[in-house]
Design a protein around this motif. Sequence first.
Motif, short mmCIF file in Angstrom:
data_model
loop_
_atom_site.label_atom_id
_atom_site.label_comp_id
_atom_site.label_asym_id
_atom_site.label_seq_id
_atom_site.Cartn_x
_atom_site.Cartn_y
_atom_site.Cartn_z
N LEU A 71 68.86 -1.38 28.83
CA LEU A 71 68.30 -2.22 29.89
C LEU A 71 69.41 -2.82 30.77
CD1 LEU A 71 65.47 -4.09 27.95
CD2 LEU A 71 65.14 -2.58 29.90
N ASP A 72 70.51 -3.26 30.12
CA ASP A 72 71.64 -3.82 30.88
C ASP A 72 72.23 -2.78 31.83
OD1 ASP A 72 71.30 -6.22 29.61
OD2 ASP A 72 72.91 -5.90 28.14
N LYS A 73 72.33 -1.55 31.34
CA LYS A 73 72.88 -0.48 32.19
C LYS A 73 71.96 -0.21 33.38
CE LYS A 73 75.66 2.12 28.85
NZ LYS A 73 75.77 3.37 28.05
N MET A 74 70.66 -0.13 33.12
CA MET A 74 69.69 0.11 34.21
C MET A 74 69.70 -1.05 35.21
SD MET A 74 66.30 1.97 32.64
CE MET A 74 66.19 1.23 31.04
N ASN A 75 69.79 -2.27 34.68
CA ASN A 75 69.82 -3.45 35.55
C ASN A 75 71.04 -3.44 36.45
OD1 ASN A 75 68.59 -5.83 36.39
ND2 ASN A 75 69.87 -7.09 35.05
N GLN A 76 72.18 -3.05 35.85
CA GLN A 76 73.42 -2.96 36.62
C GLN A 76 73.31 -1.89 37.70
OE1 GLN A 76 76.05 -5.15 36.23
NE2 GLN A 76 76.68 -4.22 38.17
N GLU A 77 72.71 -0.76 37.33
CA GLU A 77 72.53 0.34 38.30
C GLU A 77 71.63 -0.09 39.45
OE1 GLU A 77 70.97 4.99 38.45
OE2 GLU A 77 71.18 3.98 36.51
N LEU A 78 70.57 -0.83 39.14
CA LEU A 78 69.66 -1.33 40.19
C LEU A 78 70.41 -2.28 41.13
CD1 LEU A 78 66.43 -2.02 38.11
CD2 LEU A 78 66.64 -0.35 39.95
N ALA A 79 71.33 -3.07 40.55
CA ALA A 79 72.09 -4.02 41.38
C ALA A 79 73.11 -3.31 42.26
CB ALA A 79 72.78 -5.04 40.46
N ASP A 80 73.69 -2.22 41.73
CA ASP A 80 74.75 -1.51 42.47
C ASP A 80 74.19 -0.61 43.58
OD1 ASP A 80 76.57 -2.75 40.86
OD2 ASP A 80 76.84 -1.04 39.50
N ARG A 81 73.03 -0.04 43.37
CA ARG A 81 72.48 0.93 44.33
C ARG A 81 71.91 0.23 45.57
NH1 ARG A 81 69.11 5.47 41.02
NH2 ARG A 81 68.41 5.90 43.18
N THR A 82 71.92 0.95 46.68
CA THR A 82 71.39 0.40 47.94
C THR A 82 70.29 1.26 48.55
OG1 THR A 82 73.18 1.54 49.13
CG2 THR A 82 73.54 -0.79 48.52
N ASP A 83 69.99 2.39 47.85
CA ASP A 83 68.95 3.30 48.39
C ASP A 83 67.56 2.82 47.96
OD1 ASP A 83 69.72 3.86 45.78
OD2 ASP A 83 68.99 5.93 45.90
N TYR A 84 67.19 1.62 48.43
CA TYR A 84 65.98 0.96 47.95
C TYR A 84 64.69 1.74 48.22
CZ TYR A 84 69.42 -2.80 48.14
OH TYR A 84 70.56 -3.55 47.99
N ASP A 85 64.69 2.60 49.25
CA ASP A 85 63.46 3.31 49.61
C ASP A 85 63.36 4.70 48.98
OD1 ASP A 85 62.61 1.22 51.19
OD2 ASP A 85 63.78 1.93 52.92
N SER A 86 64.43 5.09 48.26
CA SER A 86 64.41 6.45 47.70
C SER A 86 63.45 6.54 46.51
CB SER A 86 65.82 6.85 47.24
OG SER A 86 66.21 6.06 46.13
#
Length: 644
Positions: free
Chosen positions: A99-114
Amino acid sequence: MISVEELKVEFGVTPLFEDVSFVINKKDRIALVGKNGAGKSTMLKILAGLQRPTSGTVAVQRGVTIGYLPQVMILSDTRTVMAEAEMAFEHIFEMQERLDKMNQELADRTDYDSESYHELIEKFTHENDRFLMMGGTNYKAEIERTLVGLGFNRSDFDRPTSEFSGGWRMRIELAKILLRRPDVLLLDEPTNHLDIESIQWLENFLKVSPGAVVLVSHDRAFINNVTNRTIEISCGHIYDYKVAYNEFVTLRKERREQQLRAYENQQKEIKETEDFIERFRYKATKAVQVQSRIKQLAKIVPIKIDEEDTSALRLKFPPAVRSGNYPLICEGVKKSYGSHVVFHDVTLTIHRGEKVAFVGKNGEGKSTLVKCIMDEIPYEGKLVIGHNVQIGYFAQNQAQLLDENLTVFDTIDRVAKGDIRLKIRDILGAFMFGGEASEKKVKVLSGGERSRLAMIKLLLEPVNFLILDEPTNHLDMRSKDVLKDAIRDFDGTVIVVSHDREFLDGLVTKVYEFGGGVVKEHLGGIYDFLQKKQMESLDELQLSQSPSTAKTEVSAAVSENKLSYEAQKELNKKIRKLEKQIADCEKEIEDLEGKKTEIETRMATPEGAADMKLYEQYQQLKEQISEVEDRWEAVSLELEEIKE
C-alpha cells in the motif's frame, strides 16, 4: 474442511492405528482422547501436514489454513515479546508495504486522466479496504488483548523472550497461533503451561472462535467447556462421538460392556467349535463337519476390548502417625530477591486434615512459598512446622532424585509395605507403566515418566502432610482419578499447587490466592473461589459510586449471585437427571419397537397368523410402548419448563 480417509500409521510390526476415516467440519470442537501412546499427538502432526501416514489420505479444502501448537517446540530468542507476537501479522506488514508503494506511486505520477492511473486508484482502494477488514490498523490492540489474556503484564511486552521460562515462551507461541486466526486450530496440551485465569480466557476465546478446533488435553474441565465432539483412539481404531467428554465417558462405558458381552459370546463359540473338532477329529463319519468347523474357526475375527479403565483402582495411603493440630503456621512471612518482593506479610494457619489449594498466575510465588515451607530457601518472618509433622513433597525436580539403576517395578517394590505389595502391577498400570514398561530402568525414562514414578513412590510412603506442586502435569485422566481418590481418602493434611480445576473440585475446602505480592484466603472449594473472583471484578465496576452505596450493592450482588450460583448448580444437576431419563426412555422405546417389528414379521407368516400367543405379546408390547411414550412426554415437558 479436512477429510481423513483410510489412514494407517505403522511403527514396527503393530500399526499405531489403521483404517481411520473422519471429517473435520467448520465449528467442530473436537477432543482427541485415548491413553498415552495411543497416537493422539501423531494424529495432530498428520493433520498439520508435518508427518506422513503409512497409507491413506488427508485432504485439506482449498484455502483452509491450519494452526498447530505442539507439546514441545524450538523457540526463537532474538526478539521482544511484542515483536515476537507481531510475527503473527507478517501478512499485514506485507500488505502495508504494498500500500505504501502504491501510495507513493500515486503521489509521484501526474498522468491523472490516464486509464492506468485510474486502475491504480481502484487497486489501491480495493487493497486498502482489504487491509482495514483484516485489522491492519488495530492489530496491536489485538496483540495486547491476547497477551494479557494469556497472563502477560504490559510491562513484559518490551522484555526479550530469552528472559522467560520455556512455559512462558510457549504462551507466546500460542498467542501467535491464535492471532493468525487459522480456519483449523490443532492444540496439543495447550493448558500445560497456563494458570487458571489464562485457561478460562483461552476457553472463552475458543468458544467464540469461528473455525474448527482439535485439541488433546488431560484437563477434563477445559475439554468439557470447549468441545462438542469426542474422537477416541483405542486399540488402533477411532470411535467418533458427537458429544462432549462427560457424555462420551458414559457412552464409552456402555460400548465396553457391549464389547465384553460380544467377546464372551465369541469365546464361548470358539471353545464349542474347538471342542467339536477335538472330539470328532479322528472319526471318518464326521470328517466333513470337522473340516467345515476348522474353516469356520479360521474365519473368526477376534473381538478386541478397549483398554481396561483402571480408574476404579483405589490407592490407600499407608497409616502414618498423628500430627499436631496445626501442621503449618505462617506469620508475616516475606520473600524477596533484591528489590523484587515476591510476597509479603503472609499470615495463614493450616489445620490438621485440611486440604487446601495454592492458586494464582505463574510467577506470583506459589512454588516459592512451598520452598520456604520445605526450608529450601531463606525467608523473613515466622514459619512454624507443627508437632510430629512428616512431610511428603512432590515437585518436578523430585523425579531427578530417583535411583537410575533400578527398574520401575523395583523402585516401587522397595517402598511398598503389607497388602499393597500384591497390587504393585495394578498401581503401575494405573499410572501408565503396564506390561513391559514396569521392567524399564529409571535411567531410560522420559521426564514425564520419571515424574509419574516419583508420584507413585510418594503415594506409598508413610507421611501425614502432603505438599504437591503441579502433580497432574504428566498424568492422563485415569491416572488423575486414581491420584485424586487417594488424596481425598488421605486422613492427613494436603497442600496442592495446581491449575487443574477438575482435579481440585471436590478435593480442597480452602483456596489461597497468590497475586500482587499478597496471599488471600478464600473459604470453600475451587468453583466457589472462581465464582467469588467474578464478583470481585464487579466490585471494580462499582468504584465510581459512593463508598457506602457501592459496599451495600456489591454485598447484595455477591449474596444474590452466590444463591443463584448454588441454585444453578442444583438446576444443572436436575437438567442432567431429566436428560438421562429422556435418553433411557428413547432407548427403551427403540428396543420395544424392535421387538414389535420382529413380532409383526412373524405374524405375517401363515404359522404366525395362527399363533394367538403372538397376538397377546403384540398387544402387551403396544401397551408398554404407550406407557413409555407417556413417561417420555411428561419428562420432556418438565425439561422444557425448566429450560424456559
